[in-house]
Scaffold this motif. Sequence first.
Motif, short mmCIF file in Angstrom:
data_model
loop_
_atom_site.label_atom_id
_atom_site.label_comp_id
_atom_site.label_asym_id
_atom_site.label_seq_id
_atom_site.Cartn_x
_atom_site.Cartn_y
_atom_site.Cartn_z
N ALA A 97 0.82 -1.22 0.00
CA ALA A 97 0.00 0.00 0.00
C ALA A 97 0.85 1.27 0.00
O ALA A 97 1.93 1.31 0.61
N TRP A 116 -2.19 -0.82 -3.95
CA TRP A 116 -3.23 -0.17 -3.16
C TRP A 116 -2.82 1.27 -2.85
O TRP A 116 -1.66 1.52 -2.48
N ASP A 148 -8.00 3.89 -3.82
CA ASP A 148 -8.97 2.88 -3.38
C ASP A 148 -9.85 3.38 -2.24
O ASP A 148 -11.05 3.13 -2.21
N ILE A 181 -5.26 -5.26 4.60
CA ILE A 181 -5.00 -5.45 3.17
C ILE A 181 -4.32 -6.80 3.04
O ILE A 181 -3.32 -7.07 3.71
N LYS A 207 -10.00 -5.98 -5.75
CA LYS A 207 -9.40 -5.43 -6.98
C LYS A 207 -9.53 -6.41 -8.12
O LYS A 207 -9.43 -7.60 -7.92
#
Length: 410
Positions: free
Chosen positions: A259, A288, A320, A386, A410
Motif C-alpha cells: 500500500a 493499493w 482505493d 490489506i 481489486k
Amino acid sequence: MSKKNMYGLLIIALLAVVIAVAAFQLSSGIPSTPSSLTPHSIVTTFKENPQTSRAFTWQTANPDAATVLQIAPGSGITDFDRDVVLTFEGTTTPIDTGNGTVQGAHKVFATNLTPGTRYTYRVGNGENEGWSQPAEFETEAKHTTAFTFINVTDSQGVTDADFQLWGKTLNQAFATFPDAKFIVHNGDLTEDPEDERSWQSFFSHAQTWLASYPLMPATGNHEEIDGNADRFLAHFNLPENGSDSVKPGTSYSFDYGPAHFVFLNTESKVKKQTEWLRADLAATKQPWIIVAMHHGPYGGNQKESLLDKWVPLFDEFGVDLVLQGHNHEYSRSYPLQNNQIVEDGKGTVYVVTNAAGSKWNKKKADLFYHRVHLQNGKPTFAGIQIAGNTLTYAAFAVDGSPVDTFTINK
Ligand SMILES: [Fe+2]
C-alpha cells in the motif's frame, strides 16, 4: 482545645490534603509534575522506509536536555550497557508552553535497522537518570503482502477525562486487531494545540500503544490554525517528503506492504498541494493507494473546494480508499468516480470513522453518495486489513459493538 491538640489536628489536615491531591492525580491519570529529566509523551512514527528506520518524539521539562535514543535488537531487554546497543542522537527544541515554562521537544531518527526485527529501546538525555522505561517496536518485514492498521479520528479532547475515553478506544482497537502495525489518525487530536496539558493527557492515556506503534496523523483544523501548525509538529517526527507549499510534516507519503499512503493538509494551500499530489500518485507502483485527510470531500457533508482539485486525481490514479475526519459522525460513500456512484471495485470509497474521543455532531442530512450514514454517539475505531487483492474495513465502537464493515476487491 490545647495548643498541642491543635497542632496535631493541623498536621492531620495537611496530610489529608497531600494524600487527596496524590489520589486525584493517580485516579485522573494526570502525571504528577515530572522531574525535569523524565521523558513523557513518547510517540513513534514512520519518517522514511518502515523496514529500516523509525522516528521518535518525546517531551521533557528541560529544554536544555540532550536527545538520545538507545536501541537493542530483541525483546524484554533491560540492560542497555550489556546488550548490543545502537545509539542515535537527535535534536531538542524549546517550546514556550505559555504559562511561564519552557519545555524541551526531543526528536530522533533511527536508521540502518534490520527489516522484520523486534527491538527494545529507551529514550533520555544520555545520563544515568532520565531514561524512559524500555519499550519495544518492530520494523516492517520485507515482502509484506498482508497487514492491518487502525484508523481513528477527532480524539479532540480538552479535559483529562476526555482523553481517558481516547485511551479506552485504542485499548479496544488493539484488543480487536492485535496484529495492527500502526495507527492512522485523521486529525483534531486535541481541541487546542497550544494547551500542553491536553497533549500530555493525549499521550499518557495511550502511552502503551504510542511508544510501540507508529501514530501517523493528518493535520486538522485543531492542529493548523491560521497557517501555524508548530505546536502540533513539535509532538511528532514525521516524513518531510510532502508538498513544498505547506509545513513539512503536514503533507507526506509512505509505503507499507503493498500500500501507498498519502497524507494531505486540508487546512491550507489546497490548490498548491495538487502538483505534488499528482507527482506522488504518478510515481507509485503500489497496488493499493490510501489517502488520509482531515476535512474530506465526501464526509457527513461536502468540502466543495476539494472536489475540483484533488478528487479528479483520486479518480485518475485509482485511489482505493480515502480516510476522512472532521464531521464527528460515521459515514461511508458508495464507490465514486467523476462525482457519480459506480460499481463496487471501480471507484473510490470515502469514510469518516466517526470520532475517537468524546465529541459527536448531530447526524447531517443524507446526501447522494452516502451508503452508510449514522451517529452512534460512541467513540469509534476501524481496523483495515490489506491482503492480496482484498481490503477489509471493519469499524467498531469502544464497547465492541460493530458499526460497519465492507470489502474492496481489486
Ligand atoms: Fe474535529
